[in-house]
Design a protein around this motif. Structure first.
Motif, PDB file in Angstrom:
ATOM      1  N   THR A   1     -10.342  34.620  87.253  1.00 18.22           N
ATOM      2  CA  THR A   1      -9.372  33.526  87.109  1.00 18.22           C
ATOM      3  C   THR A   1      -9.317  32.946  85.694  1.00 18.22           C
ATOM      4  O   THR A   1      -8.424  32.154  85.393  1.00 18.22           O
ATOM      5  CB  THR A   1      -9.653  32.397  88.117  1.00 18.22           C
TER       6      THR A   1
ATOM      7  N   LEU B   1      -3.262  35.721  84.741  1.00 18.75           N
ATOM      8  CA  LEU B   1      -3.033  36.692  85.809  1.00 18.75           C
ATOM      9  C   LEU B   1      -1.554  36.823  86.175  1.00 18.75           C
ATOM     10  O   LEU B   1      -0.797  35.848  86.104  1.00 18.75           O
ATOM     11  CB  LEU B   1      -3.810  36.293  87.062  1.00 18.75           C
TER      12      LEU B   1
ATOM     13  N   ALA C   1      -2.537  36.510  91.147  1.00 20.60           N
ATOM     14  CA  ALA C   1      -3.192  35.196  91.114  1.00 20.60           C
ATOM     15  C   ALA C   1      -3.170  34.536  92.495  1.00 20.60           C
ATOM     16  O   ALA C   1      -4.171  33.957  92.920  1.00 20.60           O
ATOM     17  CB  ALA C   1      -2.517  34.291  90.085  1.00 20.60           C
TER      18      ALA C   1
ATOM     19  N   TRP D   1      -5.602  36.676  94.879  1.00 20.35           N
ATOM     20  CA  TRP D   1      -6.982  36.866  94.467  1.00 20.35           C
ATOM     21  C   TRP D   1      -8.006  36.064  95.288  1.00 20.35           C
ATOM     22  O   TRP D   1      -9.031  36.616  95.695  1.00 20.35           O
ATOM     23  CB  TRP D   1      -7.168  36.612  92.971  1.00 20.35           C
ATOM     24  N   PRO D   2      -7.797  34.775  95.563  1.00 20.72           N
ATOM     25  CA  PRO D   2      -8.832  34.045  96.325  1.00 20.72           C
ATOM     26  C   PRO D   2      -9.163  34.700  97.661  1.00 20.72           C
ATOM     27  O   PRO D   2     -10.339  34.841  98.009  1.00 20.72           O
ATOM     28  CB  PRO D   2      -8.224  32.652  96.505  1.00 20.72           C
TER      29      PRO D   2
END
Length: 171
Positions: free
Chosen positions: A151, A155, A160, A163-164
């Motif tokens: 992060t 990104l 983005a 991603w989590p």
């Protein structure tokens, strides 16, 4: 039919820009959403998230001329007609980053589906270390990045947002 001379075009930063021509795959086209947004890949798109326990994840710094260029994301692109998302992700990663498919072990896939277009993230674990290689003009750089540092990079917006959840499933 348009002929291509094979000469590279460059943008203002000197990055190569691919020429349109008769050799593009039938999936290489924009799909337009009802609200005007556009998505690459007539048959959808796929990307490969390569994870290695020691090295981290393999990221691609996207060429400036590309959609959301000058951002970091996954090697990937448009699916060919009748190509599975896994086949497309492995092909694109080989073409863009020299990822050796025989060293990849499938972990899971994650689907982003808008109904008229979809993107599949194919998550694999590299069973051996390898050095990625810029294999075409779509990459400025390739880098192994520790998961906790992803992060900190600029990104690609789609990556983005996903991603989590992807990171949470890497294990």
């Amino acid at each position: 039919m348009t002929e291509s001379s094979g000469a590279d075009l460059t943008d203002a930063r000197g990055s190569a820009v691919p020429q349109p021509g008769p050799y593009r795959d039938s999936g290489d086209a924009w799909v337009h959403a009802p609200d005007g947004r556009k998505y690459w890949g007539r048959f959808g798109a796929a990307g490969l998230l390569v994870h290695h326990p020691r090295l981290g994840v393999l990221l691609q710094h996207r060429a400036v001329w590309s959609h959301f260029g000058d951002t970091w994301g996954l090697p990937g692109g448009a699916r060919h007609e009748n190509e599975t998302a896994i086949e497309a992700a492995l092909r694109e990663a080989r073409e863009e980053a020299g990822v050796p498919a025989h060293l990849m072990q499938l972990k899971f896939t994650s689907l982003f589906d808008l109904g008229f277009w979809s993107y599949t993230t194919v998550v694999v674990e590299a069973t051996e270390e390898f050095e990625p290689v810029i294999s075409d003009q779509e990459s400025i750089a390739l880098r192994w990045v520790p998961a906790e540092a992803v992060t900190a990079l600029a990104l690609h917006p789609g990556f983005a947002s996903s991603w989590p959840a992807l990171r949470g499933r890497l294990g």
